[in-house]
Design an enzyme around this catalytic site. Structure first.
Site, PDB file in Angstrom:
ATOM      1  N   LYS A   1       8.877  -0.263   3.763  1.00  0.00           N
ATOM      2  CA  LYS A   1       7.851   0.514   4.466  1.00  0.00           C
ATOM      3  C   LYS A   1       8.352   1.070   5.785  1.00  0.00           C
ATOM      4  CE  LYS A   1       4.494  -1.686   6.621  1.00  0.00           C
ATOM      5  NZ  LYS A   1       3.223  -2.377   6.926  1.00  0.00           N
TER       6      LYS A   1
ATOM      7  N   TYR B   1       6.009  -4.497  16.480  1.00  0.00           N
ATOM      8  CA  TYR B   1       5.779  -4.378  15.044  1.00  0.00           C
ATOM      9  C   TYR B   1       6.478  -3.131  14.529  1.00  0.00           C
ATOM     10  CZ  TYR B   1       2.262  -8.020  15.517  1.00  0.00           C
ATOM     11  OH  TYR B   1       1.630  -9.215  15.771  1.00  0.00           O
TER      12      TYR B   1
ATOM     13  N   GLY C   1      -8.552  -7.020  15.621  1.00  0.00           N
ATOM     14  CA  GLY C   1      -8.875  -8.180  16.434  1.00  0.00           C
ATOM     15  C   GLY C   1      -9.348  -7.736  17.808  1.00  0.00           C
TER      16      GLY C   1
ATOM     17  N   THR D   1       1.341 -13.839  11.506  1.00  0.00           N
ATOM     18  CA  THR D   1       2.150 -13.260  12.582  1.00  0.00           C
ATOM     19  C   THR D   1       2.783 -14.325  13.470  1.00  0.00           C
ATOM     20  OG1 THR D   1       0.090 -12.997  13.823  1.00  0.00           O
ATOM     21  CG2 THR D   1       0.920 -11.059  12.639  1.00  0.00           C
TER      22      THR D   1
ATOM     23  N   ASP E   1       5.995  -1.385  11.963  1.00  0.00           N
ATOM     24  CA  ASP E   1       5.126  -0.338  11.429  1.00  0.00           C
ATOM     25  C   ASP E   1       4.188   0.231  12.494  1.00  0.00           C
ATOM     26  OD1 ASP E   1       3.453  -2.486  11.718  1.00  0.00           O
ATOM     27  OD2 ASP E   1       2.827  -2.604   9.623  1.00  0.00           O
TER      28      ASP E   1
ATOM     29  N   GLN F   1      11.510 -14.418   7.036  1.00  0.00           N
ATOM     30  CA  GLN F   1      10.225 -15.096   6.905  1.00  0.00           C
ATOM     31  C   GLN F   1       9.865 -15.159   5.428  1.00  0.00           C
ATOM     32  OE1 GLN F   1       6.660 -13.077   8.128  1.00  0.00           O
ATOM     33  NE2 GLN F   1       5.517 -14.976   8.464  1.00  0.00           N
TER      34      GLN F   1
ATOM     35  N   ARG G   1       0.817  -1.214   0.000  1.00  0.00           N
ATOM     36  CA  ARG G   1       0.000   0.000   0.000  1.00  0.00           C
ATOM     37  C   ARG G   1       0.853   1.268   0.000  1.00  0.00           C
ATOM     38  NH1 ARG G   1      -3.795  -0.605   4.991  1.00  0.00           N
ATOM     39  NH2 ARG G   1      -4.326   1.538   4.402  1.00  0.00           N
TER      40      ARG G   1
END
Length: 472
Positions: A44, A122, A162, A100, A124, A94, A37
């Site tokens: 990123k 994380y 979540g 995750t 980001d 990964q 994105r």
């Protein structure tokens, strides 16, 4: 209350049971996402906020907890991460990206001989504070010894985060991803930030039992909580008081929003610390900008990294500063540009359209208009006239100009480095100086002024006559 109601879980600020000082800490940072994105060749998490890559913001906060190990889980663009991180962190790869839980599993080899606490972050989500991280670790060492501590938050709009279904005391009953949640579970407003604290002795054992039978066919990290809970082992959630600190950055628009939030807070802090911002919304700071008291900053000023400003400084409108040091009583601008290595000593001044790079302006010295000072040392009390240039580059190498105390350099002069202008010397306006000027000397380097009386009148007469003939 029922487990799928929003709990009055302990906040990050209220966690109080301190972790044993001897417990080692490892930090696992997930950075394997492709960041599609963002639509960028740059990874990123290396996109900057306030002039600093978002990953570096996160690692700086984590550094306050003095981790023994740092593992960054990478995928696409890992070469960029390796270049930035160097020996500071181990890169775990990964490939492919299967969720995750699978991502954290890739850190197992790097932590094979590690015994202690593991903090999962994380890349980001760059603005999690050290205080919140510390609260998670402290909760992990509380008397009820939770197997996992999750960080929750309550956004104004829960969107598709979540959910954390928990009891009043913060014990987690269940964690569920949005796509797998029922409508009743989605009504819970306590959301999962993704950040967790786990003891290394538990982490990889729990991960080994995570399956991918879910809506996305991925191995969810949250399932380590559900597995531990089903085994009768307590897991706990603490709630951050600031939902913005767990905001993720996944697009250019979210990057701009994060920048705006960061700048708004920094402006408020600056004003609380005694800085006057004439138009706060137009001033942009860098992550490491240092400001003294009674500093006045006019509209449309931009700070790049590495700027230190002492007390009683005035920065006029439309100025840009990076890598510069301003001592007390300095005034710059409007429309000044300070590049890395610019040092302005006490009471010195640069004015409109003056640029400095790798240069020192001595106490009380001034360059008020239209001047370039590059690779130069200007003595105390010197005056640099409008349009003066230090010619520091010969096409191959940079050279230095040294201007003595109280020297006067006239307007529109070119000082061709390497060159030295002595104390109290005067360089006449329009001079191109290629050799040293001694103390107290006048240097005038100019072509002889030629005077031809009446020449201009004759020229104009002739040209007007020609123009009239063409018109006829």
């Amino acid at each position: 209350m029922t487990p799928d109601s929003t709990p009055a879980a302990p906040s990050a600020a209220s966690a109080s049971a301190p972790a044993p000082a001897a417990t080692p800490l490892a930090v696992v940072v997930l950075a394997a996402g492709k960041g599609t994105r963002m639509k960028s060749d740059l990874h990123k998490v290396l996109h900057p906020v306030a002039g600093r890559p978002m990953l570096e913001h996160l690692l700086a906060s984590a550094a306050e907890l003095a981790p023994e190990r740092q593992v960054v889980v990478a995928g696409h663009g890992r070469d960029q991460l390796e270049k930035v991180l160097g020996p500071r962190a181990t890169i775990a790869v990964q490939e492919p990206q299967l969720g995750t839980g699978h991502a954290v599993q890739q850190a197992q080899q790097a932590l094979a001989d590690f015994s202690g606490d593991v903090l999962i972050l994380y890349a980001d989500v760059p603005f999690v504070s050290a205080a919140t991280m510390r609260a998670m670790i402290e909760r992990l060492h509380a008397p009820d010894a939770p197997a996992v501590v999750a960080l929750g938050f309550e956004p104004q709009d829960p969107l598709q985060y979540g959910r954390v279904l928990a009891h009043d005391d913060g014990r987690i009953a269940m964690m569920v991803e949005y796509k797998d949640a029922t409508q009743e579970q989605r009504a819970c407003r306590l959301c999962n930030s993704g950040l967790m604290a786990v003891k290394s002795a538990d982490l990889f054992d729990l991960l080994a039992r995570v399956g991918n039978e879910n809506a996305q066919g991925e191995y969810y990290l949250v399932d380590i909580v559900n597995i531990a809970t089903l085994e009768g082992r307590p897991c706990a959630v603490i709630v951050t008081d600031d939902a913005d600190e767990v905001g993720g950055i996944n697009s250019r628009s979210e990057l701009a929003e994060a920048e705006a939030r960061w700048q708004a807070r920094r402006r408020q802090r600056a004003m609380a610390d005694g800085v006057t911002l004439i138009a706060p919304e137009t001033v942009f700071f860098a992550w490491d900008t240092r400001l003294g008291r009674d500093v006045t900053i006019e509209p449309n000023v931009v700070f790049g990294p590495g700027v230190s400003v002492a007390d009683n400084v005035v920065i006029h409108a439309f100025s840009h500063l990076e890598g510069a040091t301003l001592e007390s009583g300095v005034s710059i601008g409007p429309y000044a540009r300070l590049r890395p290595g610019a040092v302005l000593k006490t009471g010195s001044r640069i004015g409109n359209f003056v640029e400095m790079k790798n240069a020192v302006l001595g106490e009380g010295a001034k360059a008020n208009h239209l001047t370039y000072l590059g690779d130069a040392t200007v003595g105390a009390g010197a005056n640099i006239g409008a349009g003066t240039i230090t010619c520091n580059y010969d096409g191959y190498f940079k050279h230095r100009t040294v201007i003595g105390e109280r020297a006067f350099v006239g307007s529109n002069s070119a000082l061709v480095a390497p060159v030295k202008i002595g104390a109290d010397a005067i360089v006449a306006a329009g001079s191109a100086v290629t050799r040293d000027v001694a103390d107290g000397e006048l240097r005038l380097v100019r072509g002889e002024q030629l005077v031809k009386p009446g020449w201009a009148d004759r020229f104009h007469d002739a040209m007007r006559k020609k123009k009239a003939e063409k018109t006829d």
